[in-house]
Design a protein around this motif. Structure first.
Motif, PDB file in Angstrom:
ATOM      1  N   MET A 135       0.815  -1.221   0.000  1.00  0.00           N
ATOM      2  CA  MET A 135       0.000   0.000   0.000  1.00  0.00           C
ATOM      3  C   MET A 135       0.845   1.265   0.000  1.00  0.00           C
ATOM      4  SD  MET A 135      -3.138  -0.718  -0.342  1.00  0.00           S
ATOM      5  CE  MET A 135      -3.913   0.826   0.138  1.00  0.00           C
ATOM      6  N   VAL A 136       1.977   1.258   0.690  1.00  0.00           N
ATOM      7  CA  VAL A 136       2.828   2.445   0.729  1.00  0.00           C
ATOM      8  C   VAL A 136       3.268   2.815  -0.684  1.00  0.00           C
ATOM      9  CG1 VAL A 136       5.063   3.320   1.471  1.00  0.00           C
ATOM     10  CG2 VAL A 136       3.588   2.157   3.113  1.00  0.00           C
ATOM     11  N   ALA A 137       3.738   1.832  -1.440  1.00  0.00           N
ATOM     12  CA  ALA A 137       4.171   2.093  -2.819  1.00  0.00           C
ATOM     13  C   ALA A 137       2.998   2.486  -3.703  1.00  0.00           C
ATOM     14  CB  ALA A 137       4.868   0.853  -3.381  1.00  0.00           C
ATOM     15  N   PHE A 138       1.840   1.912  -3.451  1.00  0.00           N
ATOM     16  CA  PHE A 138       0.627   2.201  -4.224  1.00  0.00           C
ATOM     17  C   PHE A 138       0.284   3.687  -4.149  1.00  0.00           C
ATOM     18  CE2 PHE A 138      -4.060   2.501  -4.321  1.00  0.00           C
ATOM     19  CZ  PHE A 138      -4.325   1.904  -5.544  1.00  0.00           C
ATOM     20  N   TYR A 139       0.273   4.243  -2.951  1.00  0.00           N
ATOM     21  CA  TYR A 139      -0.061   5.665  -2.792  1.00  0.00           C
ATOM     22  C   TYR A 139       1.094   6.570  -3.204  1.00  0.00           C
ATOM     23  CZ  TYR A 139      -4.314   4.443  -0.187  1.00  0.00           C
ATOM     24  OH  TYR A 139      -5.542   3.966   0.167  1.00  0.00           O
ATOM     25  N   ALA A 140       2.319   6.201  -2.840  1.00  0.00           N
ATOM     26  CA  ALA A 140       3.466   7.064  -3.135  1.00  0.00           C
ATOM     27  C   ALA A 140       3.666   7.245  -4.634  1.00  0.00           C
ATOM     28  CB  ALA A 140       4.727   6.497  -2.494  1.00  0.00           C
ATOM     29  N   ALA A 141       3.250   6.259  -5.427  1.00  0.00           N
ATOM     30  CA  ALA A 141       3.418   6.346  -6.881  1.00  0.00           C
ATOM     31  C   ALA A 141       2.650   7.518  -7.483  1.00  0.00           C
ATOM     32  CB  ALA A 141       2.964   5.042  -7.537  1.00  0.00           C
ATOM     33  N   LEU A 142       1.639   8.013  -6.795  1.00  0.00           N
ATOM     34  CA  LEU A 142       0.843   9.129  -7.322  1.00  0.00           C
ATOM     35  C   LEU A 142       1.662  10.415  -7.432  1.00  0.00           C
ATOM     36  CD1 LEU A 142      -2.544   8.573  -5.454  1.00  0.00           C
ATOM     37  CD2 LEU A 142      -2.021   8.050  -7.842  1.00  0.00           C
ATOM     38  N   ALA A 143       2.780  10.499  -6.724  1.00  0.00           N
ATOM     39  CA  ALA A 143       3.618  11.707  -6.797  1.00  0.00           C
ATOM     40  C   ALA A 143       4.414  11.762  -8.094  1.00  0.00           C
ATOM     41  CB  ALA A 143       4.567  11.763  -5.602  1.00  0.00           C
ATOM     42  N   ALA A 144       4.525  10.647  -8.805  1.00  0.00           N
ATOM     43  CA  ALA A 144       5.322  10.581 -10.026  1.00  0.00           C
ATOM     44  C   ALA A 144       4.423  10.611 -11.257  1.00  0.00           C
ATOM     45  CB  ALA A 144       6.171   9.312 -10.022  1.00  0.00           C
ATOM     46  N   ASP A 145       5.045  10.712 -12.405  1.00  0.00           N
ATOM     47  CA  ASP A 145       4.311  10.614 -13.661  1.00  0.00           C
ATOM     48  C   ASP A 145       3.718   9.200 -13.785  1.00  0.00           C
ATOM     49  OD1 ASP A 145       4.322   9.818 -16.725  1.00  0.00           O
ATOM     50  OD2 ASP A 145       4.242  12.013 -16.651  1.00  0.00           O
ATOM     51  N   PRO A 146       2.489   9.083 -14.312  1.00  0.00           N
ATOM     52  CA  PRO A 146       1.876   7.756 -14.425  1.00  0.00           C
ATOM     53  C   PRO A 146       2.716   6.759 -15.224  1.00  0.00           C
ATOM     54  CG  PRO A 146       0.233   9.456 -14.788  1.00  0.00           C
ATOM     55  CD  PRO A 146       1.560  10.149 -14.730  1.00  0.00           C
ATOM     56  N   ARG A 147       3.560   7.250 -16.120  1.00  0.00           N
ATOM     57  CA  ARG A 147       4.368   6.354 -16.958  1.00  0.00           C
ATOM     58  C   ARG A 147       5.711   6.015 -16.312  1.00  0.00           C
ATOM     59  NH1 ARG A 147       3.900  10.664 -21.633  1.00  0.00           N
ATOM     60  NH2 ARG A 147       4.261  11.848 -19.708  1.00  0.00           N
ATOM     61  N   ALA A 148       6.021   6.616 -15.192  1.00  0.00           N
ATOM     62  CA  ALA A 148       7.328   6.400 -14.553  1.00  0.00           C
ATOM     63  C   ALA A 148       7.397   5.007 -13.927  1.00  0.00           C
ATOM     64  CB  ALA A 148       7.565   7.461 -13.488  1.00  0.00           C
ATOM     65  N   PRO A 149       8.564   4.383 -13.941  1.00  0.00           N
ATOM     66  CA  PRO A 149       8.699   3.081 -13.273  1.00  0.00           C
ATOM     67  C   PRO A 149       8.539   3.232 -11.764  1.00  0.00           C
ATOM     68  CG  PRO A 149      10.841   3.920 -13.980  1.00  0.00           C
ATOM     69  CD  PRO A 149       9.818   4.835 -14.574  1.00  0.00           C
ATOM     70  N   LEU A 150       8.073   2.177 -11.114  1.00  0.00           N
ATOM     71  CA  LEU A 150       7.884   2.209  -9.667  1.00  0.00           C
ATOM     72  C   LEU A 150       9.218   2.365  -8.960  1.00  0.00           C
ATOM     73  CD1 LEU A 150       5.233  -0.600  -9.082  1.00  0.00           C
ATOM     74  CD2 LEU A 150       4.895   1.874  -8.974  1.00  0.00           C
ATOM     75  N   GLN A 151       9.214   3.175  -7.911  1.00  0.00           N
ATOM     76  CA  GLN A 151      10.398   3.394  -7.106  1.00  0.00           C
ATOM     77  C   GLN A 151      10.133   2.969  -5.667  1.00  0.00           C
ATOM     78  OE1 GLN A 151      11.228   7.556  -7.479  1.00  0.00           O
ATOM     79  NE2 GLN A 151      12.027   7.385  -9.565  1.00  0.00           N
ATOM     80  N   ALA A 152      11.188   2.656  -4.964  1.00  0.00           N
ATOM     81  CA  ALA A 152      11.044   2.347  -3.542  1.00  0.00           C
ATOM     82  C   ALA A 152      10.541   3.580  -2.808  1.00  0.00           C
ATOM     83  CB  ALA A 152      12.380   1.891  -2.968  1.00  0.00           C
ATOM     84  N   ALA A 153       9.562   3.407  -1.952  1.00  0.00           N
ATOM     85  CA  ALA A 153       8.959   4.531  -1.238  1.00  0.00           C
ATOM     86  C   ALA A 153       9.563   4.655   0.151  1.00  0.00           C
ATOM     87  CB  ALA A 153       7.451   4.328  -1.121  1.00  0.00           C
ATOM     88  N   PRO A 154       9.629   5.875   0.683  1.00  0.00           N
ATOM     89  CA  PRO A 154      10.048   6.028   2.085  1.00  0.00           C
ATOM     90  C   PRO A 154       8.997   5.428   3.006  1.00  0.00           C
ATOM     91  CG  PRO A 154       9.236   8.105   1.212  1.00  0.00           C
ATOM     92  CD  PRO A 154       9.278   7.165   0.057  1.00  0.00           C
ATOM     93  N   ARG A 155       9.359   5.206   4.247  1.00  0.00           N
ATOM     94  CA  ARG A 155       8.381   4.634   5.167  1.00  0.00           C
ATOM     95  C   ARG A 155       7.525   5.745   5.772  1.00  0.00           C
ATOM     96  NH1 ARG A 155      12.523   2.989   9.984  1.00  0.00           N
ATOM     97  NH2 ARG A 155      12.533   4.987  11.072  1.00  0.00           N
ATOM     98  N   PRO A 156       6.324   5.420   6.228  1.00  0.00           N
ATOM     99  CA  PRO A 156       5.459   6.424   6.862  1.00  0.00           C
ATOM    100  C   PRO A 156       6.076   6.974   8.142  1.00  0.00           C
ATOM    101  CG  PRO A 156       4.208   4.484   6.233  1.00  0.00           C
ATOM    102  CD  PRO A 156       5.649   4.123   6.075  1.00  0.00           C
ATOM    103  N   ARG A 157       5.799   8.273   8.396  1.00  0.00           N
ATOM    104  CA  ARG A 157       6.316   8.939   9.597  1.00  0.00           C
ATOM    105  C   ARG A 157       5.197   9.745  10.246  1.00  0.00           C
ATOM    106  NH1 ARG A 157      11.428  11.616   6.676  1.00  0.00           N
ATOM    107  NH2 ARG A 157       9.761  13.114   6.297  1.00  0.00           N
ATOM    108  N   LEU A 158       4.966   9.494  11.520  1.00  0.00           N
ATOM    109  CA  LEU A 158       4.060  10.293  12.339  1.00  0.00           C
ATOM    110  C   LEU A 158       4.841  10.862  13.514  1.00  0.00           C
ATOM    111  CD1 LEU A 158       0.865   8.033  12.525  1.00  0.00           C
ATOM    112  CD2 LEU A 158       1.374   9.831  10.873  1.00  0.00           C
ATOM    113  N   GLN A 159       4.240  11.854  14.180  1.00  0.00           N
ATOM    114  CA  GLN A 159       4.900  12.458  15.329  1.00  0.00           C
ATOM    115  C   GLN A 159       3.860  12.808  16.388  1.00  0.00           C
ATOM    116  OE1 GLN A 159       6.692  15.942  13.546  1.00  0.00           O
ATOM    117  NE2 GLN A 159       4.764  17.067  13.455  1.00  0.00           N
ATOM    118  N   ALA A 160       4.324  12.896  17.628  1.00  0.00           N
ATOM    119  CA  ALA A 160       3.476  13.324  18.747  1.00  0.00           C
ATOM    120  C   ALA A 160       4.300  14.246  19.618  1.00  0.00           C
ATOM    121  CB  ALA A 160       2.985  12.130  19.551  1.00  0.00           C
TER     122      ALA A 160
END
Length: 346
Positions: A135-160
């Motif tokens: 799922m992380v890669a699924f959503y992160a891919a939206l930041a790139a061009d639709p024709r771009a190859p899939l890239q490794a995504a950073p991990r999710p980060r939250l803070q408190a």
């Protein structure tokens, strides 16, 4: 509000875990345009997750009922969004009704997956024709061009914040320096994802035997209060070290308490992914769902799955009636994954 600065709108998924796993998309958007504010339109039940993300400028809570089209209300809300000056929108749900909002708001660039045949409503369309991906890669891919190859995504980060963590510790009656383990015995998806209360109770007994001064807090929604009560009953003599906060904390408070935890044991649920994004040590329990689809990504994480022939069935209740994928997952097996994490923390 009519800002001179062009803004980005992200429309949130409806599930807590999905919202967490969409966070790397915001990392990529902020890296590409550091000065562009990012607003998130989210259901009230999910909004606290987005408020825990450093990249979010403002969270707008949706006024819509779950599952309802409410076309008039969406048109009225889109008129309000039009005044905020959005240059682009990222539509994370795959439904038609959420794609209507940025289209009605006149946002020029509308990014998302094809979903429910949303041609025209989405004008930068990504296609999910590839084999299932995390799922992380699924959503992160939206930041790139639709024709771009899939890239490794950073991990999710939250803070408190430190203040929120202290307040949450007080709510859990946690003494300064006391070891805290959080159990998340519920799962919004259905009973099949829940590790039996008897196993959680046996794990609590092992924890207290090894760490007599430990505090074990159970977190979850009001729907999980009964599951927490069952764990209390199953904990036997260890019961005094447990506190059932399921339904007694807001999601904001639960996030803060998870940020304070020394370790977290959770079913495949939103709380699991929050704990992982807070980079807490986590033991993730997978039965009917695929541990490779949405694994915990914390520095210290263990995935426990029996990987039976009948799994992952992805059903809300066990279609075979035996629930072996969770019933046969013993407390000893989970304790063997959890114990080294506590030793490492010490």
């Amino acid at each position: 509000m009519n800002d001179a600065v062009v803004r980005t709108l992200v429309i949130s998924p409806n599930w807590i875990g999905d919202a967490v796993m969409a966070q790397p998309l915001l990392q990529r958007l902020k890296l590409r345009a550091p000065g562009r504010p990012i607003d998130v339109l989210a259901p009230p039940s999910v909004a606290p997750v987005w408020r825990a993300m450093a990249e979010v400028d403002q969270v707008l809570e949706t006024p819509f009922r779950h599952g309802a089209l409410q076309l008039k209300q969406r048109w009225q809300y889109a008129r309000l969004l039009r005044q905020r000056g959005y240059g682009d929108a990222y539509v994370l749900p795959n439904t038609l009704k959420y794609a209507l909002i940025p289209w009605l708001a006149g946002i020029a660039r509308r990014v998302g997956y094809k979903g429910e045949a949303r041609h025209g409503l989405i004008n930068v369309m990504h296609r999910d024709d590839t084999p299932p991906r995390p799922m992380v890669a699924f959503y992160a891919a939206l930041a790139a061009d639709p024709r771009a190859p899939l890239q490794a995504a950073p991990r999710p980060r939250l803070q408190a914040s430190a203040g929120a963590m202290l307040a949450a510790a007080d709510q859990a009656a946690l003494a300064p320096g006391q070891v805290l383990v959080v159990f998340a015995p519920g799962a919004e998806f259905g009973g099949a994802k829940r590790w039996p209360a008897a196993h959680f109770g046996a794990l609590a007994q092992a924890l207290v035997a090894a760490h007599p001064a430990i505090r074990i807090a159970m977190l979850g929604s009001p729907k999980d209060q009964a599951a927490g009560a069952e764990v209390l009953d199953a904990a036997g003599a260890a019961r005094a070290s447990l506190i059932n906060l399921a339904g007694a904390t807001s999601l904001d408070e639960a996030i803060a308490l998870l940020a304070r935890a020394d370790a977290v044991v959770a079913n495949d649920s939103g709380l699991l992914h929050i704990a992982s994004a807070l980079n807490r040590p986590v033991v993730a329990l997978y039965g009917p769902t695929d541990p490779d689809h949405a694994p915990p990504l914390a520095d210290v994480a263990a995935t426990v799955s029996l990987r039976l022939a009948c799994a992952p069935c992805r059903q809300r209740e066990c279609p075979l009636g035996h629930h072996d994928c969770m019933q046969q997952m013993t407390s000893e097996r989970v304790w063997s994954a959890l114990r080294p994490m506590l030793l490492r923390q010490a």
